[in-house]
Design an enzyme around this catalytic site. Sequence first.
Site, PDB file in Angstrom:
ATOM      1  N   HIS A 325       0.841  -1.189   0.000  1.00 49.03           N
ATOM      2  CA  HIS A 325       0.000   0.000   0.000  1.00 49.03           C
ATOM      3  C   HIS A 325       0.871   1.233   0.000  1.00 49.03           C
ATOM      4  O   HIS A 325       1.931   1.236   0.627  1.00 49.03           O
ATOM      5  CB  HIS A 325      -0.917   0.013   1.233  1.00 49.03           C
ATOM      6  CG  HIS A 325      -2.087   0.910   1.063  1.00 49.03           C
ATOM      7  ND1 HIS A 325      -2.019   2.267   1.341  1.00 49.03           N
ATOM      8  CD2 HIS A 325      -3.348   0.675   0.618  1.00 49.03           C
ATOM      9  CE1 HIS A 325      -3.196   2.801   1.074  1.00 49.03           C
ATOM     10  NE2 HIS A 325      -4.021   1.869   0.633  1.00 49.03           N
ATOM     11  N   ASP A 383      -7.947  -5.542   0.249  1.00 48.58           N
ATOM     12  CA  ASP A 383      -8.415  -6.368  -0.866  1.00 48.58           C
ATOM     13  C   ASP A 383      -7.988  -7.824  -0.777  1.00 48.58           C
ATOM     14  O   ASP A 383      -8.467  -8.656  -1.538  1.00 48.58           O
ATOM     15  CB  ASP A 383      -7.924  -5.771  -2.190  1.00 48.58           C
ATOM     16  CG  ASP A 383      -8.577  -4.443  -2.457  1.00 48.58           C
ATOM     17  OD1 ASP A 383      -9.771  -4.331  -2.144  1.00 48.58           O
ATOM     18  OD2 ASP A 383      -7.907  -3.531  -2.953  1.00 48.58           O
TER      19      ASP A 383
HETATM   20  N1  CMC Z   1       4.049  -7.552  -4.774  1.00 47.52           N
HETATM   21  C1  CMC Z   1       5.393  -7.519  -4.966  1.00 47.52           C
HETATM   22  N2  CMC Z   1       6.136  -6.421  -4.849  1.00 47.52           N
HETATM   23  C2  CMC Z   1       5.521  -5.280  -4.521  1.00 47.52           C
HETATM   24  C3  CMC Z   1       4.134  -5.222  -4.297  1.00 47.52           C
HETATM   25  C4  CMC Z   1       3.386  -6.411  -4.432  1.00 47.52           C
HETATM   26  N3  CMC Z   1       2.070  -6.426  -4.239  1.00 47.52           N
HETATM   27  N4  CMC Z   1       3.785  -3.965  -3.984  1.00 47.52           N
HETATM   28  C5  CMC Z   1       4.891  -3.243  -4.023  1.00 47.52           C
HETATM   29  N5  CMC Z   1       5.956  -4.035  -4.344  1.00 47.52           N
HETATM   30  C6  CMC Z   1       7.361  -3.614  -4.441  1.00 47.52           C
HETATM   31  C7  CMC Z   1       7.612  -2.848  -5.732  1.00 47.52           C
HETATM   32  O1  CMC Z   1       8.053  -3.717  -6.760  1.00 47.52           O
HETATM   33  C8  CMC Z   1       8.664  -1.869  -5.309  1.00 47.52           C
HETATM   34  O2  CMC Z   1       9.900  -2.536  -5.296  1.00 47.52           O
HETATM   35  P1  CMC Z   1      11.247  -1.716  -5.655  1.00 47.52           P
HETATM   36  O3  CMC Z   1      11.364  -0.632  -4.648  1.00 47.52           O
HETATM   37  O4  CMC Z   1      12.321  -2.757  -5.548  1.00 47.52           O
HETATM   38  O5  CMC Z   1      11.061  -1.207  -7.054  1.00 47.52           O
HETATM   39  C9  CMC Z   1       8.325  -1.549  -3.874  1.00 47.52           C
HETATM   40  O6  CMC Z   1       7.576  -2.676  -3.380  1.00 47.52           O
HETATM   41  C10 CMC Z   1       7.462  -0.305  -3.721  1.00 47.52           C
HETATM   42  O7  CMC Z   1       6.349  -0.438  -4.586  1.00 47.52           O
HETATM   43  P2  CMC Z   1       5.715   0.772  -5.370  1.00 47.52           P
HETATM   44  O8  CMC Z   1       4.951   0.265  -6.543  1.00 47.52           O
HETATM   45  O9  CMC Z   1       6.744   1.818  -5.631  1.00 47.52           O
HETATM   46  O10 CMC Z   1       4.726   1.333  -4.267  1.00 47.52           O
HETATM   47  P3  CMC Z   1       3.474   2.215  -4.521  1.00 47.52           P
HETATM   48  O11 CMC Z   1       3.203   2.923  -3.261  1.00 47.52           O
HETATM   49  O12 CMC Z   1       3.626   3.037  -5.750  1.00 47.52           O
HETATM   50  O13 CMC Z   1       2.319   1.133  -4.843  1.00 47.52           O
HETATM   51  C11 CMC Z   1       0.503  -0.344  -4.663  1.00 47.52           C
HETATM   52  C12 CMC Z   1       1.335   0.759  -3.979  1.00 47.52           C
HETATM   53  C13 CMC Z   1      -0.730  -0.609  -3.821  1.00 47.52           C
HETATM   54  C14 CMC Z   1       0.018   0.158  -6.035  1.00 47.52           C
HETATM   55  C15 CMC Z   1       1.363  -1.601  -4.807  1.00 47.52           C
HETATM   56  O14 CMC Z   1       1.774  -2.065  -3.543  1.00 47.52           O
HETATM   57  C16 CMC Z   1       0.661  -2.712  -5.578  1.00 47.52           C
HETATM   58  O15 CMC Z   1       0.712  -2.710  -6.816  1.00 47.52           O
HETATM   59  N6  CMC Z   1      -0.035  -3.640  -4.868  1.00 47.52           N
HETATM   60  C17 CMC Z   1      -0.806  -4.649  -5.520  1.00 47.52           C
HETATM   61  C18 CMC Z   1      -2.151  -4.032  -5.925  1.00 47.52           C
HETATM   62  C19 CMC Z   1      -3.050  -3.845  -4.742  1.00 47.52           C
HETATM   63  O16 CMC Z   1      -3.210  -4.717  -3.897  1.00 47.52           O
HETATM   64  N7  CMC Z   1      -3.714  -2.667  -4.707  1.00 47.52           N
HETATM   65  C20 CMC Z   1      -4.715  -2.365  -3.694  1.00 47.52           C
HETATM   66  C21 CMC Z   1      -4.347  -1.212  -2.823  1.00 47.52           C
HETATM   67  S1  CMC Z   1      -5.436  -1.094  -1.402  1.00 47.52           S
HETATM   68  C22 CMC Z   1      -6.939  -0.676  -2.044  1.00 47.52           C
HETATM   69  C23 CMC Z   1      -7.053   0.737  -2.407  1.00 47.52           C
HETATM   70  O17 CMC Z   1      -6.762   1.610  -1.554  1.00 47.52           O
HETATM   71  O18 CMC Z   1      -7.434   1.002  -3.536  1.00 47.52           O
END
Ligand code: CMC
Length: 448
Positions: A325, A383
């Site tokens: 998140h 989720d």
């Molecule tokens: N599985 C594997 N690696 C992950 C995941 C995951 N679910 N989430 C983040 N990472 C890694 C990502 O690859 C990155 O690694 P690095 O720093 O080595 O490049 C690091 O963690 C940080 O991730 P980010 O994408 O920069 O973080 P963000 O804050 O931009 O993204 C997120 C947040 C929710 C989009 C992401 O964690 C994700 O894609 N999760 C899966 C989708 C999901 O479950 N979304 C629902 C969010 S809660 C409901 C809502 O509020 O809508």
Amino acid sequence: MSQSITADKPDTNKSRADEGGERMALLIVDGEEYELPIRKGTMGPEVIDITKLYRRSRRFTYDPGYTSTASCESKITFIDGANGKLLYRGYPIDELATHGNYLETCYLLLFGELPNKAQYEEFANRITYHTMLHEQMNRFYTGFRRDAHPMAIMVGIVGALSAFYHDSTDIYDPEQRMVASYRMIAKMPTIAAMAYKYSIGQPFIYPRNDLDYAANFLHMCFAVPCEPYEVDPVLARAMDRIFVLHADHEQNASTSTVRLAGSSGANPFACIAAGIACLWGPSHGGANEAALNMLEEIGTVDRIPEYIARAKDKSDPFRLMGFGHRVYKNYDPRAKVMRQTAHEVLDRLGVKEEPLLQVAMELERIALEDEYFIEKRLYPNIDFYSGITLRALGFPPEMFTVLFALARTVGWIAQWREMIEDPNQKIGRPRQLYTGPVERDYVPMDER
Ligand code: CMC
């Protein structure tokens, strides 16, 4: 060239407080100093106010994804991501979900305080008597293909409300804003249930005013005209709790979309339709559907290590859906209540063993012990368990995000009203760091 920014501690560097004693951050660019006021909320990180920076320095700040940007001031919802806390108007989400109900939560989000009994009854009554949709809207549904994704229908129908309820589209009239708020909260279950009924080829079921909000919704989704349908109160309570958990979440992507759309003066129905469109994406509200699909794909506990390895592999786009998140760097407090709700629903339905729940719990256990997830502070989000719960309640995966949109409508509306009522409100208009071609002359086609 040197640039630096320092936020001064008031007791150690008084010279950086202005005449009124306000604390200042100092930005130095190419030897020029710019004092920027530091503002403190009631909780959470302070902000450095850069609203006058461009006027004074002719420089923008750069923050794609808004990871360091507070886009507005708000009194509605607070998240402490490090400690896994979510508060609506100061009340912890788990207390509201356990002891309160959704309409009480709606009142709280809209008006700032929990309602007393008389206020609650009046509010519930108003919502109840706005649940019917203009009959002509039925024709909108029949214009969609039967296999349309229900989120596509939601975007269309909610946007179309502005064509039907002209007496609640004047955003400058507080009374019309209020009526639009009631209408949105009241009609969303009807709109969502109709989208579902249409997709499965069953007749629409009209709202029933003798049922509470969640029970009425379940009834509209699962009743058929040819036989009586009794809503199970335990399942209705679970549905209601799921709505509470999703009701608001500060300045997330869809809420920011609603605010941005609203900042131009667009009517509330159009703004909420924009929020629904944004919510649809798999990184946001679409993650519950994606999480269930992922659990189904994994299928059995023995295949978990393969998927954990894929999630960690940078050359593989796969991510553990329902994990991680932007704000929570600890267990999402909503996920805890959702996990509990999943167990309650399955118990009530007499499901002794749900393979997907077993996969989810084992996946969570393994991930939380894995160095990659520990180091990146990736925990289950709401989720992760919601798909299992919603499926057990009888909803197909395409409806999961629709339910999220239904529940989040009150948050969108509360945030939209807060923005409209803010005397300092301006149209949202971000700028950019332009990296395209510099000015050049037009080249006639035969010379290219
Ligand atoms: N599985 C594997 N690696 C992950 C995941 C995951 N679910 N989430 C983040 N990472 C890694 C990502 O690859 C990155 O690694 P690095 O720093 O080595 O490049 C690091 O963690 C940080 O991730 P980010 O994408 O920069 O973080 P963000 O804050 O931009 O993204 C997120 C947040 C929710 C989009 C992401 O964690 C994700 O894609 N999760 C899966 C989708 C999901 O479950 N979304 C629902 C969010 S809660 C409901 C809502 O509020 O809508």
